[in-house]
Design an enzyme around this catalytic site. Structure first.
Site, mmCIF file in Angstrom:
data_model
loop_
_atom_site.group_PDB
_atom_site.id
_atom_site.type_symbol
_atom_site.label_atom_id
_atom_site.label_comp_id
_atom_site.label_asym_id
_atom_site.label_seq_id
_atom_site.Cartn_x
_atom_site.Cartn_y
_atom_site.Cartn_z
ATOM 1 N N ASN A 224 0.793 -1.225 0.000
ATOM 2 C CA ASN A 224 0.000 0.000 0.000
ATOM 3 C C ASN A 224 0.827 1.279 0.000
ATOM 4 O O ASN A 224 0.331 2.335 -0.345
ATOM 5 C CB ASN A 224 -0.951 0.004 1.202
ATOM 6 N N CYS B 153 -1.403 5.394 7.847
ATOM 7 C CA CYS B 153 -1.396 4.869 9.207
ATOM 8 C C CYS B 153 -0.257 5.457 10.018
ATOM 9 O O CYS B 153 -0.303 5.472 11.242
ATOM 10 C CB CYS B 153 -1.272 3.353 9.178
#
Ligand SMILES: *Cc1c(COP(=O)(O)O)cnc(C)c1O
Length: 384
Positions: free
Chosen positions: A152, A326
């Site tokens: 990702n 994140c």
């Protein structure tokens, strides 16, 4: 304030108009509980089962092998912990990679505290996991191999079929986090020899808060959420009918348009990468040139603080990401950039731009111009 230009599709995507349209009746007219026996409930059940067939069809599975969950993170937790708990008498060793999403990585770290042993395989400089490294980590007591289908942060597409073959030959369960791959590369659970595979609707123009886990027929996992008998007793809780309908509609559309969208994305991505590398000095691409997700661009800028660049881009109306969403907001550098050998400064100077179906060439060009201006500005601030 809404951003004018959105280039963070790896973080999330908007719900497409047809997906929203398909979902609405299940909020306001057909809002029954899919477990109820009367008409409204039966309609809801029918919709859930249709979505199950749509997901199965898109990944080459059978409908009974699809479980709906609350998100990609839940699918990853259910796959990894579910296998660990189900097979702990057989063995307590798990193989994964150093560049997994936190949903897999932190699950593995937690399992280490429950007396499981985990081997974290390191990638090469471009984020590629060599299948031989997985093979040489296999032990008598290995019960699970979990490797993502595509990264990702830097977009590296991993050799899932090769690793799936190794796992199959060794009789080890194979899980792949395909959350970022879904809608970008064709998925087939049989070609990949996957026993477990995670996806999440909001990464391919579906709604947030709904995911799915493929569980190959005959694969044993324990449930994490106990209660009713929903999802074959593997995931209790009243089904999120509108969300599930959204997921089914979104994956069918993503699959149908995959080739065309991937081609268009790759053009925009290459335009971004090539123009930035050519026009802005002191830039370097993170991740591979080939074998990369069609919508992913990740670049390190010398003498630039990625967070500062990000904030200035936001002021200019452009949404992007530094490293991964994140890690954004925290000062820790990305575990992925670290694993591919970037120095702390290089990692801190990195920017991730991920394109989507709504982006245009003009937006790409404007973004590069704005980045160029900001980079010149920030560099002159620091160096006179
Ligand atoms: C986004 C993402 C997840 C988490 O999915 P959620 O639905 O946001 O929980 C897991 N793995 C990868 C590779 C992702 O990109």
């Amino acid at each position: 304030m809404m951003n004018r230009i959105y280039l963070d599709h790896a973080a999330t995507t908007p719900v497409s108009a047809p997906v929203l349209e398909a979902m609405i009746p299940f909020f306001n007219s057909c809002w029954g509980n899919a477990s109820s026996v009367y008409g409204t409930g039966r309609e809801a059940r029918k919709a859930v089962e249709k979505a199950r067939r749509q997901v199965a069809e898109a990944i080459g599975a059978e409908p009974r092998e699809i479980l709906f969950t609350g998100c990609g993170s839940e699918s990853d937790n259910l796959a990894v912990k579910g296998t660990a708990f189900a097979l702990k008498e057989k063995g307590r060793h798990i193989i994964t990679t150093a560049i997994e999403h936190p949903a897999v990585l932190n699950t593995c770290r937690w399992l280490e505290k429950q007396e499981f042993e985990v081997t974290y395989i390191n990638p090469d400089k471009e984020g590629y996991i060599a299948p031989e490294k997985i093979l040489s980590a296999v032990r008598e007591d290995t019960i699970l191999i979990s490797m993502m289908a595509a990264n990702n942060e830097i977009g590296t597409i991993e050799p899932v079929a090769e690793v799936g073959t190794i796992a199959r030959e060794k009789g080890i369960c194979f899980h792949t986090d395909a959350v970022q791959a879904a809608g970008a590369v064709p998925i087939n659970v049989n070609e990949w020899k996957a026993d477990l595979l995670s996806i999440s609707a909001h990464k391919f123009y579906g709604p947030k808060g709904v995911g799915a886990l493929y569980v190959r027929h005959g694969t044993h996992i324990d449930s994490l959420i106990h209660g009713g008998e929903q999802e074959r007793g593997l995931r209790a809780g009243t089904e999120n009918v509108p969300g599930i309908v959204g997921l089914g509609t979104a994956i069918e559309a993503a699959n149908k348009d995959l080739k065309q969208n991937a081609g268009r994305m790759a053009c925009l991505r290459d335009r971004l990468i090539n123009t930035i590398l050519r026009e802005i000095s002191g830039t370097k691409l993170n991740g591979p040139r080939e074998g990369r997700l069609p919508n992913n661009c990740n670049i390190s800028f010398d003498r630039i603080d990625g967070e500062a660049l990000l904030l200035r881009l936001d002021l200019a109306g452009i949404a992007a990401s530094s490293g991964s969403a994140c890690t954004a907001g925290s000062q820790e550098i990305s575990h992925v950039l670290k694993a591919i050998g970037l120095t702390e400064l290089e990692a801190k100077g990195s920017l991730r731009l991920t394109t989507g179906t709504g982006n245009t060439e003009a937006e790409i060009d404007e973004t590069v111009t704005v980045i160029h201006e900001i980079v010149n500005d920030l560099r002159s601030l620091f160096h006179g």
